[in-house]
Design a protein around this motif. Structure first.
Motif, PDB file in Angstrom:
ATOM      1  N   LEU A  12       0.684  -1.139  -0.098  1.00  0.00           N
ATOM      2  CA  LEU A  12      -0.201  -0.075   0.072  1.00  0.00           C
ATOM      3  C   LEU A  12       1.169   1.349  -0.003  1.00  0.00           C
ATOM      4  O   LEU A  12       1.997   1.514   1.201  1.00  0.00           O
ATOM      5  CB  LEU A  12      -1.001  -0.330   0.989  1.00  0.00           C
ATOM      6  N   VAL A  13       0.355   2.359  -0.918  1.00  0.00           N
ATOM      7  CA  VAL A  13       1.555   3.098  -1.192  1.00  0.00           C
ATOM      8  C   VAL A  13       0.478   4.411  -1.037  1.00  0.00           C
ATOM      9  O   VAL A  13      -0.596   4.599  -2.010  1.00  0.00           O
ATOM     10  CB  VAL A  13       2.389   3.513  -2.378  1.00  0.00           C
ATOM     11  N   THR A  14       1.047   5.316   0.065  1.00  0.00           N
ATOM     12  CA  THR A  14       0.070   6.795   0.544  1.00  0.00           C
ATOM     13  C   THR A  14       0.457   7.591  -0.656  1.00  0.00           C
ATOM     14  O   THR A  14       1.894   7.577  -0.664  1.00  0.00           O
ATOM     15  CB  THR A  14       0.241   6.568   1.805  1.00  0.00           C
ATOM     16  N   GLY A  15      -0.350   8.844  -0.759  1.00  0.00           N
ATOM     17  CA  GLY A  15       0.110  10.213  -1.993  1.00  0.00           C
ATOM     18  C   GLY A  15       0.564   9.846  -3.504  1.00  0.00           C
ATOM     19  O   GLY A  15       1.409   9.894  -3.915  1.00  0.00           O
ATOM     20  N   ALA A  16       0.011   8.012  -3.519  1.00  0.00           N
ATOM     21  CA  ALA A  16       0.039   7.509  -5.008  1.00  0.00           C
ATOM     22  C   ALA A  16      -0.420   8.146  -5.919  1.00  0.00           C
ATOM     23  O   ALA A  16      -0.417   7.776  -7.506  1.00  0.00           O
ATOM     24  CB  ALA A  16       0.023   6.586  -4.609  1.00  0.00           C
ATOM     25  N   SER A  17      -1.266   9.530  -6.421  1.00  0.00           N
ATOM     26  CA  SER A  17      -2.028   9.891  -7.422  1.00  0.00           C
ATOM     27  C   SER A  17      -1.000  10.703  -7.648  1.00  0.00           C
ATOM     28  O   SER A  17      -1.671  11.325  -8.584  1.00  0.00           O
ATOM     29  CB  SER A  17      -2.929  10.819  -6.751  1.00  0.00           C
ATOM     30  N   GLY A  18       0.489  10.630  -8.029  1.00  0.00           N
ATOM     31  CA  GLY A  18       1.255  11.758  -8.267  1.00  0.00           C
ATOM     32  C   GLY A  18       2.873  11.580  -7.888  1.00  0.00           C
ATOM     33  O   GLY A  18       2.583  10.811  -6.343  1.00  0.00           O
ATOM     34  N   GLY A  19       4.195  12.289  -8.337  1.00  0.00           N
ATOM     35  CA  GLY A  19       4.985  12.497  -7.488  1.00  0.00           C
ATOM     36  C   GLY A  19       5.657  11.007  -7.310  1.00  0.00           C
ATOM     37  O   GLY A  19       5.775   9.996  -8.171  1.00  0.00           O
TER      38      GLY A  19
END
Length: 255
Positions: A12-19
């Motif tokens: 699981l990766v948080t902040g996965a919407s970019g960068g």
């Protein structure tokens, strides 16, 4: 190379919407993990999930606001329902910055940074660890710190303080999680272009900073994959409480 194989793992990766989060998700998928993409902007997550699936990977997009405890718990419940168990690997990547002189930053700006960068990391790590403990499974939590936790920089007092907290919190979590087989480590990236800092890095001041880095350049997102996969996989099975700096030599430059 089998040590780095993540087949059968859920990451699981948080902040996965970019960068960097998007880059982390791709690297974990390429290593064989099914990936759970977590962020507030679900439409961007869905696009990334579609891309990963088109390349033969397995991906699930979940809405997660790390500042909302109930939302964090709901996201982990979704993972358990979908995959029949907890995520084995957690990349605590969500973060924001509010840049200003420490004498000028507002109470609201300071609290927003701390709520996301410190409290959010704790909320996600807590939910992930409790899910692993309940299932009787080991796991790896990877917190994303920053070289600004190690060396000072103008205008980022809130961000730097939050990342210093993440760096030290990682060691405390490692100490407490070891009895359950939960490893907790951190990566401290140097300067990589993201939507948080791209305007600064493209400026004259940013270019002056680039010239002070021993490697004379900013990092490419993919250059964090080695540290990520080391900490996520059995290749790092005896590592916990460590912070890996990936900065082109920035923090070891002469004063």
């Amino acid at each position: 190379m089998e040590l780095f194989n993540l087949n059968g793992k859920t990451a699981l990766v948080t902040g996965a919407s970019g960068g960097l989060g998007e880059s982390f998700a791709r690297a974990l998928s390429q290593a064989g993990a099914r990936v759970v993409l977590a962020a507030r902007r679900i439409e961007k997550l869905e696009a990334l999930a579609t891309e990963i699936k088109s390349q033969g990977g397995e991906a699930l997009a979940v809405s997660m606001d790390v500042t909302d405890p109930a939302n964090v718990e709901s996201a982990f419940a979704t993972v358990k329902e979908k995959f029949g168990g907890p995520a084995d690997i957690i990349v605590n990547n969500s973060g924001i910055s509010r840049d200003n002189w420490y004498t000028k930053i507002t109470e609201e700006e300071w609290r927003a940074v701390m709520d996301t960068n410190v409290d959010g990391v704790w909320r996600v790590a807590k939910a992930a660890s409790n899910a692993l403990i309940e299932a009787g499974k080991p796991g790896s939590i990877i917190n994303i710190a920053s070289i600004t936790a190690l060396r000072p920089q103008y205008f980022i007092s809130a961000y730097a303080a939050s990342k210093a907290a993440v760096d030290h919190m990682t060691r405390v979590m490692a100490l407490e999680g070891a009895r359950y087989g939960i490893r907790v480590n951190a990566i401290a990236p140097g300067y990589y272009k993201t939507n948080i800092n791209d305007e600064f890095l493209d400026s004259e001041a940013g270019d002056k900073m680039r010239k002070r880095i021993p490697m004379k350049r900013f990092g490419e997102h993919g250059e964090l994959a080695g540290a990520l996969l080391l900490l996520a996989s059995d290749a790092g099975s005896y590592m916990t409480g460590s912070t890996i700096v990936v900065d082109g030599g920035h923090t070891v430059n002469t004063l």
